[in-house]
Write a protein that holds these residues in place. Structure first.
Motif, PDB file in Angstrom:
ATOM      1  N   PRO A  46      13.757 -31.690 -13.369  1.00 35.38           N
ATOM      2  CA  PRO A  46      12.401 -32.177 -13.643  1.00 35.38           C
ATOM      3  C   PRO A  46      11.684 -31.289 -14.654  1.00 35.38           C
ATOM      4  O   PRO A  46      12.026 -30.111 -14.831  1.00 35.38           O
ATOM      5  N   SER A  47      10.666 -31.849 -15.311  1.00 35.39           N
ATOM      6  CA  SER A  47       9.964 -31.127 -16.377  1.00 35.39           C
ATOM      7  C   SER A  47       9.404 -29.793 -15.914  1.00 35.39           C
ATOM      8  O   SER A  47       9.439 -28.800 -16.647  1.00 35.39           O
ATOM      9  N   ASP A  48       8.894 -29.755 -14.688  1.00 37.88           N
ATOM     10  CA  ASP A  48       8.249 -28.521 -14.225  1.00 37.88           C
ATOM     11  C   ASP A  48       9.245 -27.434 -13.844  1.00 37.88           C
ATOM     12  O   ASP A  48       8.851 -26.335 -13.459  1.00 37.88           O
ATOM     13  N   ALA A  49      10.547 -27.738 -13.977  1.00 37.12           N
ATOM     14  CA  ALA A  49      11.566 -26.728 -13.665  1.00 37.12           C
ATOM     15  C   ALA A  49      12.438 -26.381 -14.874  1.00 37.12           C
ATOM     16  O   ALA A  49      13.378 -25.588 -14.757  1.00 37.12           O
ATOM     17  N   LYS A  50      12.121 -26.946 -16.034  1.00 37.39           N
ATOM     18  CA  LYS A  50      12.963 -26.709 -17.207  1.00 37.39           C
ATOM     19  C   LYS A  50      12.784 -25.290 -17.737  1.00 37.39           C
ATOM     20  O   LYS A  50      11.684 -24.744 -17.742  1.00 37.39           O
ATOM     21  N   ALA A  51      13.882 -24.716 -18.200  1.00 42.21           N
ATOM     22  CA  ALA A  51      13.895 -23.323 -18.673  1.00 42.21           C
ATOM     23  C   ALA A  51      13.242 -23.209 -20.040  1.00 42.21           C
ATOM     24  O   ALA A  51      13.170 -24.182 -20.804  1.00 42.21           O
ATOM     25  N   PRO A  52      12.767 -22.023 -20.400  1.00 41.07           N
ATOM     26  CA  PRO A  52      12.196 -21.805 -21.734  1.00 41.07           C
ATOM     27  C   PRO A  52      13.229 -22.049 -22.829  1.00 41.07           C
ATOM     28  O   PRO A  52      14.425 -21.800 -22.644  1.00 41.07           O
ATOM     29  N   TYR A  53      12.753 -22.496 -23.976  1.00 40.83           N
ATOM     30  CA  TYR A  53      13.627 -22.746 -25.118  1.00 40.83           C
ATOM     31  C   TYR A  53      14.187 -21.431 -25.645  1.00 40.83           C
ATOM     32  O   TYR A  53      13.462 -20.438 -25.784  1.00 40.83           O
ATOM     33  N   ASP A  54      15.490 -21.433 -25.952  1.00 42.15           N
ATOM     34  CA  ASP A  54      16.188 -20.254 -26.451  1.00 42.15           C
ATOM     35  C   ASP A  54      16.827 -20.621 -27.793  1.00 42.15           C
ATOM     36  O   ASP A  54      17.850 -21.307 -27.831  1.00 42.15           O
ATOM     37  N   ARG A  78      -2.376 -15.028 -22.184  1.00 39.28           N
ATOM     38  CA  ARG A  78      -2.183 -13.893 -21.270  1.00 39.28           C
ATOM     39  C   ARG A  78      -2.097 -14.337 -19.808  1.00 39.28           C
ATOM     40  O   ARG A  78      -1.753 -13.554 -18.938  1.00 39.28           O
ATOM     41  N   SER A  79      -2.424 -15.574 -19.550  1.00 40.86           N
ATOM     42  CA  SER A  79      -2.395 -16.053 -18.165  1.00 40.86           C
ATOM     43  C   SER A  79      -1.969 -17.509 -18.161  1.00 40.86           C
ATOM     44  O   SER A  79      -1.931 -18.176 -19.199  1.00 40.86           O
ATOM     45  N   SER A  80      -1.653 -17.972 -16.991  1.00 40.96           N
ATOM     46  CA  SER A  80      -1.269 -19.380 -16.845  1.00 40.96           C
ATOM     47  C   SER A  80      -1.805 -19.899 -15.527  1.00 40.96           C
ATOM     48  O   SER A  80      -2.194 -19.131 -14.640  1.00 40.96           O
ATOM     49  N   GLU A  81      -1.837 -21.196 -15.411  1.00 45.51           N
ATOM     50  CA  GLU A  81      -2.288 -21.806 -14.174  1.00 45.51           C
ATOM     51  C   GLU A  81      -1.266 -21.553 -13.067  1.00 45.51           C
ATOM     52  O   GLU A  81      -0.065 -21.436 -13.336  1.00 45.51           O
ATOM     53  N   PRO A  82      -1.732 -21.447 -11.823  1.00 48.85           N
ATOM     54  CA  PRO A  82      -0.785 -21.277 -10.709  1.00 48.85           C
ATOM     55  C   PRO A  82       0.249 -22.402 -10.700  1.00 48.85           C
ATOM     56  O   PRO A  82      -0.085 -23.567 -10.902  1.00 48.85           O
ATOM     57  N   GLY A  83       1.492 -22.032 -10.520  1.00 49.67           N
ATOM     58  CA  GLY A  83       2.553 -23.032 -10.473  1.00 49.67           C
ATOM     59  C   GLY A  83       2.978 -23.562 -11.827  1.00 49.67           C
ATOM     60  O   GLY A  83       3.650 -24.588 -11.904  1.00 49.67           O
ATOM     61  N   ALA A  84       2.596 -22.866 -12.906  1.00 48.60           N
ATOM     62  CA  ALA A  84       2.988 -23.305 -14.241  1.00 48.60           C
ATOM     63  C   ALA A  84       4.503 -23.304 -14.380  1.00 48.60           C
ATOM     64  O   ALA A  84       5.186 -22.441 -13.817  1.00 48.60           O
ATOM     65  N   PRO A  85       5.076 -24.250 -15.129  1.00 50.09           N
ATOM     66  CA  PRO A  85       6.529 -24.290 -15.322  1.00 50.09           C
ATOM     67  C   PRO A  85       7.036 -23.018 -15.987  1.00 50.09           C
ATOM     68  O   PRO A  85       6.264 -22.302 -16.644  1.00 50.09           O
ATOM     69  N   PRO A  86       8.325 -22.732 -15.859  1.00 55.56           N
ATOM     70  CA  PRO A  86       8.878 -21.509 -16.453  1.00 55.56           C
ATOM     71  C   PRO A  86       8.587 -21.380 -17.953  1.00 55.56           C
ATOM     72  O   PRO A  86       8.279 -20.296 -18.434  1.00 55.56           O
TER      73      PRO A  86
END
Length: 531
Positions: free
Chosen positions: A299-307, A109-117
């Protein structure tokens, strides 16, 4: 039934020749030797992502009366792990843990601040639901089909001629650098191990690392091997037919790099497409991989969610591209040599699912699409039986490693391991010879010697080609050096105790090491070739 049982498409669209897909299934012995980041986790990831789906694909296609689909290499060390009770229990636990991690992701239900997409709550929840369902399916399949290990599953596929089996030597040594006595022993014992497990004795092998030295075909012939794999450059790029090697009848088949590299090469291939799941990007809270490749330089922290829908569409594109590539290659090679040609595409099995998540789906679709497009699909044995064999050839020293020579396993970076292997093998063979001679002196026939068996077992683990490969490629190099020296230490420790007359202590040491390294239970030092 022949491999022509299922219709092969419009005859007017057919192309001449034969296509063979070869998969090489190999991991080093990992049981009891670490868990994370290198160790048993590697085995369980490959098992879940590649081996379970591969069996699913082959059983599905077999149910459609499709035969002679692929030539499948299974190294004895992988077969040993897939049948091992400890590994089977560990795999069951790993699958259950995967399901728990997926459940955690599906309820986040939550994520760390700045979590990747891909790790944002909504995206991760959707991903977790799909992962949970996949884990549940694999747990069900594992319980229903794998309870007694992999051998019954592979035996079924061999019995109904879905696959051809390639064997190999015990523990996957780099054969050109190995003492000829141990090389012969490892190969013969490896073929016998496959026959025991699968009730089929392989007539072909995947030589570890596709490594070849002039004269090795003589040993192959003596061991009953009729064909083996090399890389394309070993045949100077002309892989359109199998070639008898030297003055023997043993046939070398070369990997067609133009076709193989279409799927996977050192620099490119389908798995790098932006729609596919990214192998390197983790959600750190769950250990899952919820991102897609997105872009080569993203970069890894900017990769889009898997579709999944996007990925599925890409699979269809790459199936069509591969079929077109094979058709064009068969037509061009057949025209060039003036007779129907043979095209061989070869890959590590672990590419399909472990490294390339969508690989098993691609594999299933391509094995349907090729015959539908007029491409005849068969095995390496089919190629020999149907005359896809050309003139004899003298092969150069070669491998499928960087430079297509032996440098990965013999270069300056691993000179210490080359020296270690040579010293350990020489000492081990000398000790085993003396032990067996002593046993023979006590009466006839020579009794089996458990201590000598364990010395050879640890020696073979020492000389595994995986350790120098991992060092040369700087892939878990510290772990690789540790493993090489660990097995060398075990070999020396048992040998020294035996050589100094401390037979009881040697037995205790052998028992202790066997608890970790008890693979190849039928290994028998009495079958070591004489000097």
């Amino acid at each position: 039934m022949s491999h022509a049982d299922v219709a092969s498409g419009d005859e007017k669209n057919s192309v001449p020749g034969l296509f063979t897909l070869v998969l090489h299934t190999h991991l080093p012995w990992l049981a009891h030797h670490g868990r994370w980041p290198v160790g048993e986790e590697w085995l369980y990831q490959s098992w879940s992502a590649a081996y379970l789906p591969l069996i699913r694909v082959l059983r599905t296609l077999a149910a459609e009366n499709r035969r002679h689909l692929i030539t499948l290499g299974i190294t004895p060390v992988v077969a040993a792990q897939l049948d091992d009770p400890y590994c089977l229990q560990g795999m069951n636990h790993w699958l259950a843990n995967w399901q728990l991690r997926a459940l955690e992701a599906s309820t986040t239900r939550s994520s760390e601040p700045g979590a990747p997409p891909a790790s944002q709550p909504q995206a991760l929840r959707q991903f977790g639901v799909r992962e949970y369902e996949e884990a549940e399916r694999e747990l069900g399949e594992f319980d229903a089909l794998w309870r007694h290990g992999a051998s019954p599953l592979f035996r079924e596929l061999l019995d109904n001629q879905t696959i051809e089996l390639l064997g190999g030597p015990l523990a996957h040594p780099f054969q050109p650098l190995l003492n000829p006595r141990l090389r012969e022993f490892a190969l013969r014992e490896g073929l016998a191990d496959a026959h025991t497990r699968f009730a089929h004795r392989p007539s072909g092998i995947w030589a570890p690392e596709c490594a070849y030295a002039p004269g090795m075909e003589i040993g192959y012939d003596d061991a009953g091997v009729t064909h083996f794999m090399v890389d394309g450059p070993s045949l100077r790029g002309d892989t359109s037919l199998g070639r008898p090697v030297g003055g023997s009848d043993v046939v070398a088949f070369g990997r067609d790099l133009q076709v193989s590299y279409r799927v996977w090469s050192p620099k490119s291939g389908y798995p790098g497409h932006s729609a596919y799941r990214d192998f390197h990007t983790y959600d750190h809270a769950t250990g899952l991989k919820p991102a897609r490749v997105t872009g080569r330089n993203v970069p890894s922290d900017a990769k889009a969610p898997y579709d999944p829908a996007r990925a599925d569409a890409a699979v269809d594109v790459h199936v069509a591209d591969f079929v077109d590539t094979v058709r064009r290659r068969l037509a061009a090679e057949s025209e060039r040599i003036g007779r129907p040609a043979h095209v061989v595409a070869a890959f590590d099995t672990e590419l399909f699912g472990h490294w390339w998540y969508e690989g098993p789906v691609w594999l299933e679709r391509v094995l349907r699409a090729l015959p539908a497009a007029g491409v005849r699909v068969g095995t390496l044995s089919d190629a020999i039986a149907e005359g896809y064999v050309g003139a004899p050839v003298d092969l150069p020293p070669s491998s499928w490693g960087s430079g297509k020579d032996w440098q990965v396993w013999s270069g300056d970076q691993v000179a210490d391991l080359v020296q270690l292997n040579s010293e350990v093998v020489d000492a081990a063979l000398s000790t085993v010879d003396k032990a067996l001679a002593h046993g023979a002196a006590l009466g006839s026939p020579t009794p089996r010697d458990f201590v000598a068996d364990q010395i050879l077992r640890e020696t073979l683990l020492t000389v595994s080609s995986d350790w120098p490969f991992m060092v040369s490629k700087d892939s878990a190099a510290d772990y690789a050096r540790y493993r090489a020296h660990l097995h060398a230490h075990a070999t020396r420790e048992i040998s020294d105790a035996l050589a100094s007359g401390r037979r009881e202590h040697a037995q205790q040491l052998a028992d202790g090491w066997n608890r970790a390294d008890g693979l190849f239970g039928a290994l028998d030092a009495r079958r070591l070739p004489a000097t």
